[in-house]
Design a protein around this motif. Structure first.
Motif, PDB file in Angstrom:
ATOM      1  N   ARG A   1     -10.003  37.227  90.621  1.00  0.00           N
ATOM      2  CA  ARG A   1      -8.807  37.771  91.274  1.00  0.00           C
ATOM      3  C   ARG A   1      -7.618  36.826  91.067  1.00  0.00           C
ATOM      4  O   ARG A   1      -6.485  37.273  90.855  1.00  0.00           O
ATOM      5  N   GLN A   2      -7.872  35.525  91.126  1.00  0.00           N
ATOM      6  CA  GLN A   2      -6.804  34.559  90.891  1.00  0.00           C
ATOM      7  C   GLN A   2      -6.325  34.628  89.444  1.00  0.00           C
ATOM      8  O   GLN A   2      -5.120  34.558  89.171  1.00  0.00           O
ATOM      9  N   LEU A   3      -7.269  34.781  88.516  1.00  0.00           N
ATOM     10  CA  LEU A   3      -6.893  34.928  87.113  1.00  0.00           C
ATOM     11  C   LEU A   3      -6.044  36.181  86.917  1.00  0.00           C
ATOM     12  O   LEU A   3      -5.051  36.160  86.181  1.00  0.00           O
ATOM     13  N   ALA A   4      -6.434  37.261  87.565  1.00  0.00           N
ATOM     14  CA  ALA A   4      -5.673  38.515  87.451  1.00  0.00           C
ATOM     15  C   ALA A   4      -4.240  38.320  87.935  1.00  0.00           C
ATOM     16  O   ALA A   4      -3.282  38.797  87.301  1.00  0.00           O
TER      17      ALA A   4
ATOM     18  N   HIS B   1      -7.503  38.693  75.433  1.00  0.00           N
ATOM     19  CA  HIS B   1      -6.862  37.397  75.211  1.00  0.00           C
ATOM     20  C   HIS B   1      -7.108  36.894  73.789  1.00  0.00           C
ATOM     21  O   HIS B   1      -6.211  36.313  73.165  1.00  0.00           O
ATOM     22  N   ILE B   2      -8.326  37.076  73.297  1.00  0.00           N
ATOM     23  CA  ILE B   2      -8.630  36.657  71.926  1.00  0.00           C
ATOM     24  C   ILE B   2      -7.735  37.414  70.948  1.00  0.00           C
ATOM     25  O   ILE B   2      -7.234  36.847  69.962  1.00  0.00           O
ATOM     26  N   GLY B   3      -7.511  38.699  71.218  1.00  0.00           N
ATOM     27  CA  GLY B   3      -6.607  39.491  70.383  1.00  0.00           C
ATOM     28  C   GLY B   3      -5.185  38.963  70.426  1.00  0.00           C
ATOM     29  O   GLY B   3      -4.478  38.951  69.402  1.00  0.00           O
TER      30      GLY B   3
ATOM     31  N   GLU C   1      -7.350  30.216  79.255  1.00  0.00           N
ATOM     32  CA  GLU C   1      -7.942  31.284  80.062  1.00  0.00           C
ATOM     33  C   GLU C   1      -9.169  31.875  79.379  1.00  0.00           C
ATOM     34  O   GLU C   1     -10.099  32.342  80.047  1.00  0.00           O
ATOM     35  N   ILE C   2      -9.187  31.866  78.057  1.00  0.00           N
ATOM     36  CA  ILE C   2     -10.367  32.321  77.312  1.00  0.00           C
ATOM     37  C   ILE C   2     -11.573  31.451  77.662  1.00  0.00           C
ATOM     38  O   ILE C   2     -12.672  31.956  77.946  1.00  0.00           O
ATOM     39  N   GLU C   3     -11.374  30.138  77.676  1.00  0.00           N
ATOM     40  CA  GLU C   3     -12.470  29.222  78.013  1.00  0.00           C
ATOM     41  C   GLU C   3     -12.918  29.433  79.461  1.00  0.00           C
ATOM     42  O   GLU C   3     -14.123  29.365  79.761  1.00  0.00           O
ATOM     43  N   LEU C   4     -11.975  29.682  80.352  1.00  0.00           N
ATOM     44  CA  LEU C   4     -12.321  29.934  81.751  1.00  0.00           C
ATOM     45  C   LEU C   4     -13.215  31.166  81.870  1.00  0.00           C
ATOM     46  O   LEU C   4     -14.247  31.138  82.564  1.00  0.00           O
TER      47      LEU C   4
ATOM     48  N   MET D   1     -17.245  41.545  86.432  1.00  0.00           N
ATOM     49  CA  MET D   1     -17.739  41.333  85.071  1.00  0.00           C
ATOM     50  C   MET D   1     -17.012  42.249  84.086  1.00  0.00           C
ATOM     51  O   MET D   1     -16.716  41.844  82.949  1.00  0.00           O
ATOM     52  N   ALA D   2     -16.696  43.467  84.500  1.00  0.00           N
ATOM     53  CA  ALA D   2     -15.954  44.382  83.637  1.00  0.00           C
ATOM     54  C   ALA D   2     -14.575  43.813  83.306  1.00  0.00           C
ATOM     55  O   ALA D   2     -14.116  43.889  82.161  1.00  0.00           O
ATOM     56  N   PHE D   3     -13.928  43.227  84.305  1.00  0.00           N
ATOM     57  CA  PHE D   3     -12.612  42.625  84.076  1.00  0.00           C
ATOM     58  C   PHE D   3     -12.718  41.436  83.123  1.00  0.00           C
ATOM     59  O   PHE D   3     -11.953  41.325  82.163  1.00  0.00           O
ATOM     60  N   ALA D   4     -13.689  40.549  83.387  1.00  0.00           N
ATOM     61  CA  ALA D   4     -13.832  39.361  82.547  1.00  0.00           C
ATOM     62  C   ALA D   4     -14.194  39.733  81.118  1.00  0.00           C
ATOM     63  O   ALA D   4     -13.623  39.208  80.157  1.00  0.00           O
ATOM     64  N   ARG D   5     -15.146  40.651  80.955  1.00  0.00           N
ATOM     65  CA  ARG D   5     -15.592  41.034  79.622  1.00  0.00           C
ATOM     66  C   ARG D   5     -14.549  41.873  78.886  1.00  0.00           C
ATOM     67  O   ARG D   5     -14.528  41.902  77.653  1.00  0.00           O
TER      68      ARG D   5
END
Length: 289
Positions: free
Chosen positions: A127-130, A200-202, A233-236, A190-194
């Motif tokens: 949620r914090q990342l979002a 982000h990689i894109g 953020e990708i590493e996180l 998990m849906a958000f992270a995945r």
């Protein structure tokens, strides 16, 4: 879970079709000549099996739509809008303008996904990342809009246009396919992270394309900033996914072990409760000791 898998397969097929159609626009030379008559289709030419197959596919599509969760439906709409806007930008001739327009759609998609996470997710770190995504990328959206207002696309291509467009198309293909699979996870966090991980990689891939072909200093600086910020953020997200996956595997292992132990205990108790099957001792006869 079955519904999510069925949708992910359907969505992947749709995504591939969208990408191929967007990357291969029809030209005037490919249009059907007006002097070529198309023979009419009669009732005898219609294969009943084809009609039956179409009906089955229509029923499957309707079932997939019905089985979609609200979260998955929201993600799908957001990704569709993002895909459409990014494909427009990637078709531009000028590398800097193409980057700005495509990244604008990319950022808008990220913000929509982050809002979906805040609506459905419960994990504090996600949620914090979002919220961080919303705050940071809204500022970059304002920068992109301001820059695009004074930098329209060029009418003519330049020596790098074709290579730039092909690089973006390859990146988009991988991005969209991985995101479709990611958002199909039934667990909201998990849906958000995945889903956000390949997003982000894109972005990093697009920024690298800009650094290779772009010449505008402001857009090059923005591209480098995107790489630095989103790589962290990708590493996180990678660490969070790995940690959660390990916890889930450990939980499943413990559950299997407990189940095996319970089964062994039940079997032992069952054996103890069964009456002895040893033959009874016959009574001694008179004169026998």
């Amino acid at each position: 879970m079955i519904a999510s898998r069925r949708f992910s397969l359907l969505a992947t097929s749709i995504a591939a079709a969208l990408i191929l159609s967007a990357c291969q626009p029809a030209t005037e030379d490919e249009a059907t000549p007006s002097d070529t008559a198309t023979p009419p289709v009669t009732d005898l030419e219609v294969n009943p099996a084809d009609t039956q197959t179409d009906d089955v596919l229509a029923e499957d599509d309707a079932a997939n739509e019905t089985q979609m969760t609200d979260m998955l439906r929201d993600y799908t709409k957001a990704m569709t809008r993002m895909h459409d806007e990014m494909m427009i930008g990637m078709g531009y001739n000028d590398p800097d303008t193409a980057f700005a327009k495509a990244m604008l759609g990319h950022h808008r998609g990220a913000i929509e996904m982050a809002k979906i996470q805040l609506k459905h997710g419960t994990d504090d770190s996600m949620r914090q990342l979002a919220q961080n995504v919303i705050d940071a990328q809204q500022l970059e959206i304002d920068t992109l809009n301001k820059w695009l207002a004074s930098h329209p696309d060029t009418v003519k291509t330049n020596p790098h246009t074709e290579a730039m467009q092909q690089a973006y198309a390859r990146s988009m293909d991988v991005l969209h396919g991985d995101m479709v699979l990611g958002i199909a996870d039934p667990q909201p966090d998990m849906a958000f992270a995945r889903g956000m991980l390949p997003h982000h990689i894109g972005a990093v891939d697009m920024a690298n394309v800009q650094l290779k072909y772009g010449t505008d200093e402001e857009m090059r600086q923005l591209a480098q900033s995107i790489i630095d910020t989103q790589q962290a953020e990708i590493e996180l997200m990678q660490n969070w996914i790995a940690s959660r996956s390990a916890d889930a595997a450990k939980t499943n292992t413990n559950a299997d072990a407990d189940s095996t132990t319970d089964a062994s205990d039940d079997q032992a108790q069952s054996s103890q409760s069964q009456p002895s099957k040893e033959p009874a001792t016959a009574p001694a006869k008179d004169g026998e000791s």
